[in-house]
Motif scaffolding. Structure first.
Motif, PDB file in Angstrom:
ATOM      1  N   SER A 152      36.374  81.481   9.711  1.00  0.00           N
ATOM      2  CA  SER A 152      35.344  81.400  10.654  1.00  0.00           C
ATOM      3  C   SER A 152      34.823  81.885  11.494  1.00  0.00           C
ATOM      4  CB  SER A 152      36.066  80.202  11.500  1.00  0.00           C
ATOM      5  OG  SER A 152      36.445  80.486  12.383  1.00  0.00           O
ATOM      6  N   LEU A 153      35.684  83.152  11.417  1.00  0.00           N
ATOM      7  CA  LEU A 153      34.707  84.374  12.981  1.00  0.00           C
ATOM      8  C   LEU A 153      34.113  85.105  11.657  1.00  0.00           C
ATOM      9  CD1 LEU A 153      37.260  84.594  15.712  1.00  0.00           C
ATOM     10  CD2 LEU A 153      35.285  83.934  15.981  1.00  0.00           C
TER      11      LEU A 153
ATOM     12  N   SER B 257      31.479  82.341  20.293  1.00  0.00           N
ATOM     13  CA  SER B 257      32.170  82.401  19.021  1.00  0.00           C
ATOM     14  C   SER B 257      33.266  82.643  19.098  1.00  0.00           C
ATOM     15  CB  SER B 257      31.373  82.881  18.047  1.00  0.00           C
ATOM     16  OG  SER B 257      31.715  84.288  18.113  1.00  0.00           O
TER      17      SER B 257
ATOM     18  N   SER C 156      30.806  86.862  19.068  1.00  0.00           N
ATOM     19  CA  SER C 156      30.235  86.556  20.680  1.00  0.00           C
ATOM     20  C   SER C 156      31.828  85.964  21.628  1.00  0.00           C
ATOM     21  CB  SER C 156      28.623  85.668  20.787  1.00  0.00           C
ATOM     22  OG  SER C 156      29.389  84.324  19.864  1.00  0.00           O
TER      23      SER C 156
ATOM     24  N   PHE D  33      32.187  85.008   9.616  1.00  0.00           N
ATOM     25  CA  PHE D  33      30.977  84.434   8.366  1.00  0.00           C
ATOM     26  C   PHE D  33      29.906  84.591   9.999  1.00  0.00           C
ATOM     27  CE2 PHE D  33      34.233  84.378   4.893  1.00  0.00           C
ATOM     28  CZ  PHE D  33      33.767  85.232   4.228  1.00  0.00           C
ATOM     29  N   SER D  34      30.777  84.975  10.985  1.00  0.00           N
ATOM     30  CA  SER D  34      29.833  84.361  12.209  1.00  0.00           C
ATOM     31  C   SER D  34      29.770  85.299  12.496  1.00  0.00           C
ATOM     32  CB  SER D  34      30.385  83.561  13.266  1.00  0.00           C
ATOM     33  OG  SER D  34      31.288  83.779  13.822  1.00  0.00           O
ATOM     34  N   SER D  35      28.774  85.979  14.137  1.00  0.00           N
ATOM     35  CA  SER D  35      27.877  87.023  14.649  1.00  0.00           C
ATOM     36  C   SER D  35      29.584  87.054  15.597  1.00  0.00           C
ATOM     37  CB  SER D  35      26.701  86.687  15.018  1.00  0.00           C
ATOM     38  OG  SER D  35      26.780  85.431  16.196  1.00  0.00           O
TER      39      SER D  35
END
Length: 92
Positions: free
Chosen positions: A33-34, A43, A40, A36-38
């Motif tokens: 999950s992390l 997040s 921050s 493929f995300s920015s």
């Protein structure tokens, strides 16, 4: 000067590569999950909120705290953490 506590991410990645640590399914899901995300503070905090305790959470929690209190994090500072998450996340 290193702002983030990334040494733990580097050590955990080394342990993963040599087989001294195997992430749980929940840790792999968190990494995916992390990865493929920015990255921050929000997040990371959201991911940690739903993750069970474990080695990956132990690495992410201090990074999250530092990110929440630091105005700007150079992208190079996130590289060890990004490498760890990418290694744990299954390929799409």
């Amino acid at each position: 000067m290193t702002i983030l506590p990334v040494r733990d991410a580097e050590l955990l990645l080394d342990e993963y590569h040599v087989g001294a640590w195997t992430p749980t399914d929940a840790e792999r899901e968190l990494a995916e999950s992390l990865a493929f995300s920015s990255l921050s503070p929000s997040s990371l905090r959201a991911g940690l909120r739903h993750a069970p305790p474990g080695r990956l959470s132990d690495v992410l929690a201090p990074v999250t705290t530092v990110m929440e209190t630091t105005a700007e994090i150079p992208s190079a500072e996130l590289l060890p953490l990004r490498k760890l998450l990418d290694a744990l996340a299954p390929l799409p």
